[in-house]
Scaffold this motif. Structure first.
Motif, PDB file in Angstrom:
ATOM      1  N   TYR A 176      -2.738  11.216   1.983  1.00  0.00           N
ATOM      2  CA  TYR A 176      -4.114  10.733   1.961  1.00  0.00           C
ATOM      3  C   TYR A 176      -4.162   9.270   2.404  1.00  0.00           C
ATOM      4  O   TYR A 176      -3.165   8.723   2.855  1.00  0.00           O
ATOM      5  CB  TYR A 176      -4.708  10.933   0.568  1.00  0.00           C
ATOM      6  CG  TYR A 176      -4.732  12.394   0.171  1.00  0.00           C
ATOM      7  CD1 TYR A 176      -5.749  13.236   0.598  1.00  0.00           C
ATOM      8  CD2 TYR A 176      -3.698  12.945  -0.589  1.00  0.00           C
ATOM      9  CE1 TYR A 176      -5.753  14.586   0.258  1.00  0.00           C
ATOM     10  CE2 TYR A 176      -3.697  14.292  -0.934  1.00  0.00           C
ATOM     11  CZ  TYR A 176      -4.729  15.107  -0.506  1.00  0.00           C
ATOM     12  OH  TYR A 176      -4.720  16.435  -0.842  1.00  0.00           O
ATOM     13  N   GLU A 177      -5.310   8.648   2.273  1.00  0.00           N
ATOM     14  CA  GLU A 177      -5.462   7.273   2.731  1.00  0.00           C
ATOM     15  C   GLU A 177      -4.586   6.325   1.921  1.00  0.00           C
ATOM     16  O   GLU A 177      -4.328   6.544   0.753  1.00  0.00           O
ATOM     17  CB  GLU A 177      -6.934   6.836   2.617  1.00  0.00           C
ATOM     18  CG  GLU A 177      -7.868   7.551   3.580  1.00  0.00           C
ATOM     19  CD  GLU A 177      -9.281   7.014   3.495  1.00  0.00           C
ATOM     20  OE1 GLU A 177      -9.488   5.994   2.798  1.00  0.00           O
ATOM     21  OE2 GLU A 177     -10.163   7.611   4.124  1.00  0.00           O
ATOM     22  N   GLU A 178      -4.167   5.249   2.586  1.00  0.00           N
ATOM     23  CA  GLU A 178      -3.383   4.228   1.905  1.00  0.00           C
ATOM     24  C   GLU A 178      -4.234   3.540   0.836  1.00  0.00           C
ATOM     25  O   GLU A 178      -5.410   3.267   1.046  1.00  0.00           O
ATOM     26  CB  GLU A 178      -2.879   3.185   2.905  1.00  0.00           C
ATOM     27  CG  GLU A 178      -1.902   3.723   3.937  1.00  0.00           C
ATOM     28  CD  GLU A 178      -0.498   3.867   3.369  1.00  0.00           C
ATOM     29  OE1 GLU A 178      -0.068   2.992   2.598  1.00  0.00           O
ATOM     30  OE2 GLU A 178       0.173   4.868   3.693  1.00  0.00           O
ATOM     31  N   GLU A 179      -3.606   3.273  -0.299  1.00  0.00           N
ATOM     32  CA  GLU A 179      -4.282   2.594  -1.410  1.00  0.00           C
ATOM     33  C   GLU A 179      -3.564   1.278  -1.698  1.00  0.00           C
ATOM     34  O   GLU A 179      -2.352   1.162  -1.558  1.00  0.00           O
ATOM     35  CB  GLU A 179      -4.245   3.468  -2.669  1.00  0.00           C
ATOM     36  CG  GLU A 179      -4.909   4.823  -2.519  1.00  0.00           C
ATOM     37  CD  GLU A 179      -6.418   4.749  -2.493  1.00  0.00           C
ATOM     38  OE1 GLU A 179      -6.968   3.710  -2.933  1.00  0.00           O
ATOM     39  OE2 GLU A 179      -7.055   5.724  -2.046  1.00  0.00           O
ATOM     40  N   THR A 232       0.831  -1.205   0.000  1.00  0.00           N
ATOM     41  CA  THR A 232       0.000   0.000   0.000  1.00  0.00           C
ATOM     42  C   THR A 232       0.862   1.250   0.000  1.00  0.00           C
ATOM     43  O   THR A 232       2.021   1.233   0.432  1.00  0.00           O
ATOM     44  CB  THR A 232      -0.929   0.056   1.230  1.00  0.00           C
ATOM     45  OG1 THR A 232      -0.124   0.147   2.421  1.00  0.00           O
ATOM     46  CG2 THR A 232      -1.835  -1.159   1.298  1.00  0.00           C
ATOM     47  N   PRO A 238       0.027   5.898  -0.144  1.00  0.00           N
ATOM     48  CA  PRO A 238      -1.011   6.923  -0.274  1.00  0.00           C
ATOM     49  C   PRO A 238      -0.777   7.844  -1.468  1.00  0.00           C
ATOM     50  O   PRO A 238       0.337   7.953  -1.981  1.00  0.00           O
ATOM     51  CB  PRO A 238      -0.866   7.720   1.023  1.00  0.00           C
ATOM     52  CG  PRO A 238       0.620   7.673   1.278  1.00  0.00           C
ATOM     53  CD  PRO A 238       1.087   6.319   0.808  1.00  0.00           C
TER      54      PRO A 238
END
Length: 269
Positions: A182-185, A62, A64
């Motif tokens: 930002y959020e982990e992808e 992951t 972000p």
């Protein structure tokens, strides 16, 4: 900074990012459909048949999205440069001429450049050496964030110039700052990216994949705000000893063309 103005900027950046996330989701579905069906053989078997080799691949599950802003250099920043002549272009680019050029013992030795940039460049530890151009007598550094390189962004780099005596006499600098995470992808794995490159005929027989690293490329550039997407960097040496380099969006898998003179990253169809 005025809080109401800052809040409006953040809201706008989030809105832009949401739009891109949705478009990336659609693009990822499309990209998956474009990948050539390899039949019953695995990608590893196909690579072996074509004598395409690679070393142990990194495991990064992951990462972000990031956003950052272009630094505007102020008078206080310029005053930090002792014994150097400094000018500012478009508020965001420093052009620094050294009154006493700094000798580089070996023009091809990365260590010499690293010592220079850390000692003489504003926030120099934020940059990593990317390229040495012997013909033009320049060396280019890219900015790093969270230990990952930002590829080919004109607002986050240093370029040094050498004279005929192998001395650095001038450099240009831009800097990104105020990064937001930002959020982990979830990321595509390196072998999935290699499969995409292979299915497009980009990996030639008898070549060697010499490096696979995760960094960032520019997803969109606004006037002051930049949005960055996790990006796999793949370096390849062909049978003819030619060096090739590919970049792929680590979330949606598209092969991208990153160039310094572009304001947006191009997607290779």
């Amino acid at each position: 900074m005025d809080w109401s103005k800052s809040k409006s900027i953040f809201i706008f950046v989030f809105l832009i990012l949401d739009i891109f996330l949705y478009s990336l989701y659609l693009n990822r579905l499309t990209e998956a459909q474009k990948v050539e069906v390899l039949g019953e053989k695995t990608i590893e078997a196909r690579l072996n048949d074509d004598n395409i080799t690679f070393n142990t691949l990194p495991i990064v599950e992951t990462a972000p999205y990031l956003s950052g802003s272009v630094k505007k250099f102020e008078e206080d920043d310029i005053n930090l440069f002792n014994d150097q002549s400094v000018s500012v272009e478009n508020d965001s680019k420093l052009v620094v001429t050294l009154q006493e050029p700094i000798a580089i013992k070996n023009i091809n030795n990365p260590t010499s450049y690293a010592e220079f940039i850390q000692a003489y460049v504003f926030d120099g530890t934020s940059y990593t050496l990317w390229d040495i151009d012997e013909n033009n007598r320049t060396a280019t550094f890219f900015q790093r964030v969270n230990d990952r390189t930002i590829y080919y962004n004109i607002n986050g780099m240093v370029k040094v110039y050498l004279n005929s005596d192998n001395e650095i006499y001038m450099y240009e600098q831009t800097l990104l700052e105020d990064f937001e995470v930002y959020e982990e992808e979830n990321l595509l794995t390196p072998i999935q990216i290699i499969q995409i490159l292979y299915s497009r005929g980009l990996l030639k027989p008898d070549s060697q994949i010499t490096q696979v690293k995760l960094g960032y490329s520019t997803l969109v550039q606004l006037t002051q705000t930049q949005v960055f997407v996790p990006t796999w960097e793949i370096k390849v040496t062909t049978a003819d000893d030619e060096e090739e380099e590919y970049f792929a969006n680590a979330i949606e898998g598209q092969v991208i063309d990153v160039k310094l003179d572009q304001t947006n990253v191009e997607v290779e169809e």
